[in-house]
Design an enzyme around this catalytic site. Structure first.
Site, short mmCIF file in Angstrom:
data_model
loop_
_atom_site.label_atom_id
_atom_site.label_comp_id
_atom_site.label_asym_id
_atom_site.label_seq_id
_atom_site.Cartn_x
_atom_site.Cartn_y
_atom_site.Cartn_z
N ASP A 226 65.91 29.05 41.93
CA ASP A 226 64.58 28.52 41.60
C ASP A 226 64.72 27.48 40.48
O ASP A 226 63.80 27.26 39.71
CB ASP A 226 63.66 29.67 41.16
CG ASP A 226 62.19 29.29 41.17
OD1 ASP A 226 61.80 28.47 42.03
OD2 ASP A 226 61.43 29.80 40.32
N LYS B 76 64.79 26.09 45.63
CA LYS B 76 63.67 25.18 45.41
C LYS B 76 64.16 23.74 45.30
O LYS B 76 65.23 23.47 44.77
CB LYS B 76 62.95 25.55 44.11
CG LYS B 76 61.81 24.60 43.74
CD LYS B 76 60.94 25.17 42.66
CE LYS B 76 61.61 25.26 41.31
NZ LYS B 76 60.74 25.87 40.29
N ASP C 128 77.92 28.30 33.11
CA ASP C 128 77.59 27.09 33.86
C ASP C 128 77.96 27.30 35.32
O ASP C 128 79.13 27.55 35.64
CB ASP C 128 78.37 25.92 33.26
CG ASP C 128 77.97 24.57 33.83
OD1 ASP C 128 77.45 24.53 34.97
OD2 ASP C 128 78.21 23.56 33.15
N ASP D 227 72.74 32.05 34.11
CA ASP D 227 71.96 31.02 33.43
C ASP D 227 72.72 30.58 32.18
O ASP D 227 73.56 31.33 31.66
CB ASP D 227 70.58 31.55 33.03
CG ASP D 227 69.56 30.43 32.85
OD1 ASP D 227 68.72 30.24 33.74
OD2 ASP D 227 69.64 29.72 31.82
N TRP E 75 62.69 36.39 39.35
CA TRP E 75 63.30 36.54 40.68
C TRP E 75 64.30 37.70 40.70
O TRP E 75 64.48 38.35 41.71
CB TRP E 75 63.96 35.23 41.11
CG TRP E 75 63.00 34.28 41.76
CD1 TRP E 75 61.66 34.17 41.50
CD2 TRP E 75 63.29 33.32 42.77
NE1 TRP E 75 61.10 33.19 42.29
CE2 TRP E 75 62.08 32.65 43.08
CE3 TRP E 75 64.44 32.94 43.44
CZ2 TRP E 75 61.99 31.65 44.03
CZ3 TRP E 75 64.38 31.93 44.39
CH2 TRP E 75 63.16 31.28 44.69
N GLY F 196 63.91 35.77 34.51
CA GLY F 196 64.28 36.98 35.24
C GLY F 196 63.29 37.46 36.27
O GLY F 196 63.47 38.53 36.85
#
Length: 227
Positions: free
Chosen positions: A117, A157, A93, A77, A59, A57
């Site tokens: 990320d 990322k 998902d 998530d 971000w 959490g």
């Protein structure tokens, strides 16, 4: 001392790890997003933001601070995220339309910013880890085709390597501006970079499909000589 013990010790001694503990962020990665936003102006007051693979959490905290009370932040998530004030979370998902539909239902419209990320479980084999990272990045790009509004922004990322051009080509097709950046909070030994994309063209929009309701299969019976 085992390798894991050494890693934990080094992490605790690290500047950004200590700073996160002091300032109440759930992850040292929070400072990467802070630095990215300071440089590239990702967030605007009132933005709607979706954070993919948001656990634990860090971000989400930064996004909520930057978009203010009029903005909306949702984290997705596979793991349950400990509640954060002013932030919604979904356990699901990101590759499934049902999860994206739940997100759009919570927001009420498409989002302004998609964050990712996400990182693969590290195997320790560079080419394998790189390939898995690229795979996750393509998931994030596909999510943009489903939930990001025209003109929106993406920050994600990815590990650098010979497959990076796959990611670069995909975002170049979809965004008018693409930058590759390594924030100061990134470890010197890391191969990760952040791809900062603006001006989503919405030229590959994908319509989400409502899941079919499960049919009543009736009572289960055993046939033949199974027992």
């Amino acid at each position: 001392m085992t390798l894991r013990d050494r890693w934990v010790q080094e992490r605790k001694q690290e500047r950004y790890y200590k700073l996160a503990k002091k300032e109440g962020y759930r992850s040292r990665a929070s400072y990467k997003l802070l630095q990215i936003d300071d440089r590239f102006n990702i967030f605007k007051e009132g933005d709607y933001v979706a954070d993919l693979g948001a656990f634990p959490g860090g971000w989400l905290q930064v996004a909520k601070e930057r978009v203010g009370e009029s903005g909306k932040v949702i984290g997705l998530d596979l793991r349950r995220i400990k509640p954060l004030e002013g932030v919604e979370t979904i356990v699901g998902d990101i590759t499934e339309d049902a999860t994206m539909l739940e997100l759009l239902s919570s927001v009420g419209e498409k989002v302004d910013v998609v964050l990712s990320d996400m990182a693969p479980n590290i195997a320790g084999h560079y080419s394998t880890d790189h390939a898995r990272s690229v795979h996750l990045a393509t998931y994030a790009i596909n999510v943009c085709d489903r939930i990001l509004r025209k003109g929106g922004r993406l920050v994600m990322k990815v590990f650098m390597g010979d497959m990076f051009e796959i990611v670069r080509n995909e975002v170049d097709e979809r965004f008018s501006s693409v930058r590759v950046h390594t924030p100061a909070a990134t470890r010197d030994t890391s191969s990760e970079v952040y791809v900062i994309c603006k001006g989503f063209r919405a030229n590959k929009t994908v319509e989400l499909v409502e899941p079919e309701p499960e049919s009543d299969k009736g009572e289960f019976t055993v046939k033949g000589n199974f027992i």
